[in-house]
Design an enzyme around this catalytic site. Structure first.
Site, PDB file in Angstrom:
ATOM      1  N   GLU A   1      -7.432  32.982 -15.864  1.00  0.00           N
ATOM      2  CA  GLU A   1      -7.664  31.645 -15.301  1.00  0.00           C
ATOM      3  C   GLU A   1      -6.573  30.674 -15.749  1.00  0.00           C
ATOM      4  OE1 GLU A   1     -12.124  32.051 -16.623  1.00  0.00           O
ATOM      5  OE2 GLU A   1     -11.477  29.951 -16.518  1.00  0.00           O
TER       6      GLU A   1
ATOM      7  N   ASP B   1      -4.418  29.025 -12.762  1.00  0.00           N
ATOM      8  CA  ASP B   1      -4.464  27.595 -12.496  1.00  0.00           C
ATOM      9  C   ASP B   1      -3.054  27.010 -12.357  1.00  0.00           C
ATOM     10  OD1 ASP B   1      -5.707  24.868 -12.618  1.00  0.00           O
ATOM     11  OD2 ASP B   1      -4.548  24.791 -14.474  1.00  0.00           O
TER      12      ASP B   1
ATOM     13  N   GLU C   1      -9.263  31.560  -9.510  1.00  0.00           N
ATOM     14  CA  GLU C   1      -8.053  31.316 -10.305  1.00  0.00           C
ATOM     15  C   GLU C   1      -7.566  32.621 -10.934  1.00  0.00           C
ATOM     16  OE1 GLU C   1      -8.284  26.700 -11.806  1.00  0.00           O
ATOM     17  OE2 GLU C   1      -9.032  28.251 -13.159  1.00  0.00           O
TER      18      GLU C   1
ATOM     19  N   ASP D   1     -13.717  29.973 -11.142  1.00  0.00           N
ATOM     20  CA  ASP D   1     -12.848  30.584 -12.158  1.00  0.00           C
ATOM     21  C   ASP D   1     -12.324  31.941 -11.697  1.00  0.00           C
ATOM     22  OD1 ASP D   1     -13.313  28.416 -13.742  1.00  0.00           O
ATOM     23  OD2 ASP D   1     -14.694  29.419 -15.121  1.00  0.00           O
TER      24      ASP D   1
END
Lengths: 232, 232
Positions: free
Chosen positions: B46, B50, B122, B119
């Site tokens: 993640e 991101d 990502e 999540d």
């Protein structure tokens, strides 16, 4: 000062551009563009430069610190990707002397301003990315950020020098620490403050800045350096 | 449910992995790894996913909306890169049914939980990047985010459905809008709420969620959809 010498800049930053315009825009502040017709300035470049920097540092941490959790990595990254470290790198690259700013900014210390220098580093990262792609700019970023990354990993980055100085000095008992404003100069809207830190009635370091707080932090930073040299 | 069928997942998300382990880690929640030995989970993914998403969307906006300022682009980006849109994309990709979670999470609705799904998107972006590089993942991201990007550019993204519903309904005069909790189910720490919005004493839409607030927002969202259909 506003003569923009591409060759000199390229030599200093160690990057040779295919498209000079990208370098020029990276190092043009909005104040300059407001006064000169048809000049692009670097604000939009900061927008993408910040995201490039974030990804390169994130990937480096992700690949090299497999034992660290997401939470630890996020904390470490916030110490690396911040205005302070961008400013330090901008100073090393002498961006303050290269950036194109308006006469007004020039007169009020714009070339030394932390935010202008830090933003110019982000914009320069964008310029290099647009000219040479991700792999090239990754090397540029990691080369310049390596020391800061190592410091962040080793928990050596100090955010509050005054607190750190107090902790160091009081390891061997109580001492008195006083910050004394020795002088200030410049007009009210762009006043520069000079502060000396006095430890047990002896001058121990001095610093300046565009706020009293910044001047005190810089004085404490110098005092910490002196202390380190004494202790070595 | 926890049978992890790589082929089915690849077909659904439209990406064929060279290294299946990357896909597996992307879709493994920490709760699963806590219960099964030697399973990597997706939290560190993640972290990098991101940053990849941020860069791809930033670059797209930078290159395609040259007339927009840094400030405008930052605002638009915050509407695009957010939990809500990640969740929507995660639902389209059916990640809820693929993700490996613990039995405990399973029983308390983990597969539908907004944060777990968002999540996972990502983390999947990270997995694709690590397997196939930046250009490939850029296409993947822009393909899935295109509708959301267009909505954000056209200012069509609604953050607060209750306020929006009130504005729409009161265009033609005062109306009474009441949110009624019709039932709830599940244990206290994982309670699901069901809410109906009543406009001038008539039922107008309903929604559920894991908080009263979420259930009301979803009821308002449905009411807005109904209103749109009526007005077409």
């Amino acid at each position: 000062m506003n003569k923009f010498n591409i060759k000199e800049i390229e030599e200093t930053i160690g990057v040779s551009f295919n498209e000079n315009k990208l370098l020029k825009t990276s190092l043009t502040h909005s104040s300059y563009a407001n006064q000169h017709k048809d000049q692009e300035y670097n604000e939009r470049y900061e927008f993408i430069g910040d995201a490039i920097l974030q990804l390169c540092v994130t990937e480096y941490l992700f690949l090299n610190y497999k034992e660290k959790s997401e939470g630890e990595l996020t904390k470490i990254r916030s110490l690396i990707v911040c205005e302070n470290s961008l400013y330090e790198i901008g100073c090393k690259l002498k961006l303050g002397s290269f950036i194109r700013i308006s006469r007004g900014e020039e007169l009020t210390g714009g070339r030394e301003r932390v935010s202008i220098i830090a933003d110019a580093v982000e914009a320069l990262i964008a310029g290099i990315y647009l000219d040479k792609g991700l792999e090239f700019v990754k090397d540029f970023i990691l080369g310049h950020f390596q020391i800061i990354i190592n410091m962040a990993i080793n928990n050596d980055i100090v955010l509050d020098y005054k607190t750190k100085l107090q902790e160091e000095l009081q390891k061997t008992g109580e001492v008195s620490i006083v910050y004394e404003l020795t002088k200030y100069e410049g007009p009210p809207h762009r006043r520069k403050f000079f502060t000396t830190v006095i430890v047990d009635n002896k001058e121990f370091g001095s610093g300046d800045g565009y706020s009293k707080k910044e001047a005190e932090q810089n004085a404490a930073k110098e005092a910490l350096k002196i202390l380190e040299e004494v202790n070595e």
